[in-house]
Design a protein around this motif. Structure first.
Motif, PDB file in Angstrom:
ATOM      1  N   ASP A 241       8.806  11.645   2.740  1.00  0.00           N
ATOM      2  CA  ASP A 241       8.363  10.407   3.387  1.00  0.00           C
ATOM      3  C   ASP A 241       6.896  10.117   3.077  1.00  0.00           C
ATOM      4  N   SER A 242       6.085  11.169   3.003  1.00  0.00           N
ATOM      5  CA  SER A 242       4.676  10.989   2.613  1.00  0.00           C
ATOM      6  C   SER A 242       4.584  10.376   1.222  1.00  0.00           C
ATOM      7  N   LEU A 243       5.424  10.841   0.308  1.00  0.00           N
ATOM      8  CA  LEU A 243       5.415  10.321  -1.057  1.00  0.00           C
ATOM      9  C   LEU A 243       5.832   8.852  -1.080  1.00  0.00           C
ATOM     10  N   LEU A 244       6.851   8.505  -0.307  1.00  0.00           N
ATOM     11  CA  LEU A 244       7.298   7.116  -0.249  1.00  0.00           C
ATOM     12  C   LEU A 244       6.182   6.200   0.245  1.00  0.00           C
ATOM     13  N   ILE A 245       5.485   6.616   1.311  1.00  0.00           N
ATOM     14  CA  ILE A 245       4.399   5.798   1.856  1.00  0.00           C
ATOM     15  C   ILE A 245       3.275   5.643   0.839  1.00  0.00           C
ATOM     16  N   ALA A 246       2.885   6.732   0.202  1.00  0.00           N
ATOM     17  CA  ALA A 246       1.807   6.646  -0.788  1.00  0.00           C
ATOM     18  C   ALA A 246       2.181   5.696  -1.925  1.00  0.00           C
ATOM     19  N   ARG A 247       3.408   5.805  -2.403  1.00  0.00           N
ATOM     20  CA  ARG A 247       3.845   4.925  -3.497  1.00  0.00           C
ATOM     21  C   ARG A 247       3.844   3.466  -3.063  1.00  0.00           C
ATOM     22  N   GLN A 248       4.295   3.187  -1.847  1.00  0.00           N
ATOM     23  CA  GLN A 248       4.314   1.802  -1.392  1.00  0.00           C
ATOM     24  C   GLN A 248       2.909   1.276  -1.109  1.00  0.00           C
ATOM     25  N   MET A 249       1.996   2.172  -0.710  1.00  0.00           N
ATOM     26  CA  MET A 249       0.597   1.767  -0.552  1.00  0.00           C
ATOM     27  C   MET A 249       0.007   1.378  -1.902  1.00  0.00           C
ATOM     28  N   VAL A 250       0.311   2.155  -2.934  1.00  0.00           N
ATOM     29  CA  VAL A 250      -0.165   1.822  -4.280  1.00  0.00           C
ATOM     30  C   VAL A 250       0.405   0.471  -4.712  1.00  0.00           C
ATOM     31  N   ALA A 251       1.712   0.292  -4.528  1.00  0.00           N
ATOM     32  CA  ALA A 251       2.387  -0.929  -4.995  1.00  0.00           C
ATOM     33  C   ALA A 251       1.876  -2.175  -4.301  1.00  0.00           C
ATOM     34  N   THR A 252       1.471  -2.029  -3.030  1.00  0.00           N
ATOM     35  CA  THR A 252       1.014  -3.193  -2.251  1.00  0.00           C
ATOM     36  C   THR A 252      -0.512  -3.268  -2.166  1.00  0.00           C
ATOM     37  N   ASN A 253      -1.199  -2.360  -2.874  1.00  0.00           N
ATOM     38  CA  ASN A 253      -2.662  -2.302  -2.867  1.00  0.00           C
ATOM     39  C   ASN A 253      -3.204  -2.207  -1.438  1.00  0.00           C
ATOM     40  N   THR A 254      -2.596  -1.321  -0.663  1.00  0.00           N
ATOM     41  CA  THR A 254      -3.036  -1.068   0.709  1.00  0.00           C
ATOM     42  C   THR A 254      -4.044   0.074   0.672  1.00  0.00           C
TER      43      THR A 254
END
Length: 410
Positions: A241-254
């Protein structure tokens, strides 16, 4: 996952026996000390479960093959592990543990994940058989009056004190934070620990987000993070789940000034999967091969790590060391009790004050790890490597804060 590790893990899922090359006189004359349990070699928890499994194997193999067994109350014993793959499934794990109890097993090692440790510990508790484990930190494991379960970490609500102390040392001083946790036994209580520690450290909490136990999308949460922009975002959940969040943060420039992920960045596989974007991430870590502890078995952490690498190609992680320390702790408790009777060993575990290559082992009256002696260090990924940034006496690098935004990571 490398094939060599899969093969070794699969072999461990049945029974560990001495290799033919060392079936010497000791193997013929030594008694057998059986330690049972289950580990998640497959399923959602397998990435860390394999580390736990390999740690158990490393300790047992070393004690049997290198030291020729262990002496307890004047008798020589070799350790036989009976570890089975619970497939990250609590129902399967409880069935496996009950079957081993029915077969007469007296001592148990824990699986990985509080959702598995809690129900299996309840079964061994009813049978009055000890369990020493490095995979479950949920408060519920230690607040139900269990007397036979012992954990290598402080309970979840006590695990964030070191991170909050680190935050206070950063310059410029962080002012705000938000926390995300998943709806499972460990993460919920860990999230409460984050709030208690960070609030006490004087940080302003902007928002708390609870995600379902199975996470697939966090876009709405990240939209809120972007609008509120905390200095620090803390994620307490398991590594996938940590990996999923990090990847989505990268994708959305969060972007935040510091992303702290309790579980994930410790694993080489996590860092490889995230690539350059893992740099700057912080996490909890409970052991490093440079820690100064000594013991009468391996000698020190460096020697343990060297021996581990002679057996496995899988990168070492703190769960490997914690698992090996579970077996050392059992042996030292038995030696202190001069007995392998479960009740006597349980009493010796409760009174433990043992130094191992991993840490000084001491438990609270409820069975979780002493908050100071078995509390965590803080690691930060720097140039792909996990460096220790807190506490100062264990530091291998200065903490980077603020960390670069995703688009600035080389």
């Amino acid at each position: 996952m490398r094939r060599r590790d899969v093969l070794r893990g699969a072999a461990a899922a049945a029974v560990i026996v001495p290799s033919p090359a060392i079936r010497s006189a000791y193997a013929q004359t030594a008694k057998t000390l059986v330690i049972g349990g289950s580990v998640p070699l497959t399923g959602a928890a397998a990435e860390t479960g394999l580390n736990v499994n390999n740690g158990y194997i490393t300790a047992a193999t070393y004690l049997n093959d290198v030291l020729g067994g262990v002496e307890i109350a004047g008798e020589k014993y070799r350790i036989e592990l009976k570890l089975f793959d619970d497939a990250s499934d609590p129902a399967r794990a409880t069935t496996l543990i009950q079957r081993q109890l029915d077969d007469g097993t007296d001592f148990f090692l824990g699986s990985f994940g509080s959702n598995i440790v809690l129900p299996t510990a309840a079964i061994t508790e009813r049978a009055k058989k000890p369990m020493v484990q490095t995979g479950g930190g949920a408060d519920a494991i230690f607040t139900r009056g269990f007397k036979y379960v012992f954990g290598m970490f402080p309970r979840a609500t006590r695990q964030f004190a070191s991170a909050a102390a680190l935050f206070k040392t950063l310059k410029p001083t962080p002012q705000t934070y938000s926390v995300i946790y998943t709806n499972d036994a460990f993460s919920k209580t860990a999230g409460e620990g984050v709030r208690l520690a960070c609030d006490a450290a004087g940080l302003q909490r902007l928002e708390t987000y609870e995600l379902p136990a199975k996470v697939t999308d966090v876009s709405s949460v990240l939209a809120s993070i972007r609008s509120k922009t905390p200095d620090i975002l803390v994620c307490v959940m398991h590594d996938q789940d940590s990996l999923l969040i990090a990847r989505q943060m990268v994708a959305t420039n969060t972007n935040v000034k510091l992303l702290f992920q309790g579980l994930g960045p410790q694993l080489a596989s996590f860092r490889e999967a995230l690539g350059k974007y893992s740099d700057g991430l912080c996490c909890s870590t409970y052991w490093d091969e440079s820690v100064p502890y000594k013991d009468k078995f391996f000698g020190d952490s460096k020697k343990f790590a060297d021996y581990y690498r002679s057996k496995f190609t899988r990168p070492i992680a703190y769960h490997v060391a914690g698992a090996a320390a579970c077996i050392e702790t059992y042996v030292m408790a038995m030696q202190a009790a001069k007995s392998i009777k479960p009740e006597s060993v349980r009493d010796a575990l409760a009174a433990a004050n043992f130094e191992t290559f991993y840490a000084r082992i001491k438990f609270t009256p409820e069975g979780d790890g002493d908050a100071l002696l078995l509390g965590g260090m803080i690691g930060q990924v720097q140039k792909g490597k996990l460096e220790t940034v807190y506490p100062a006496e264990a530091r291998s690098a200065e903490a980077i804060y603020p960390t670069p935004t995703w688009d600035k990571k080389a």
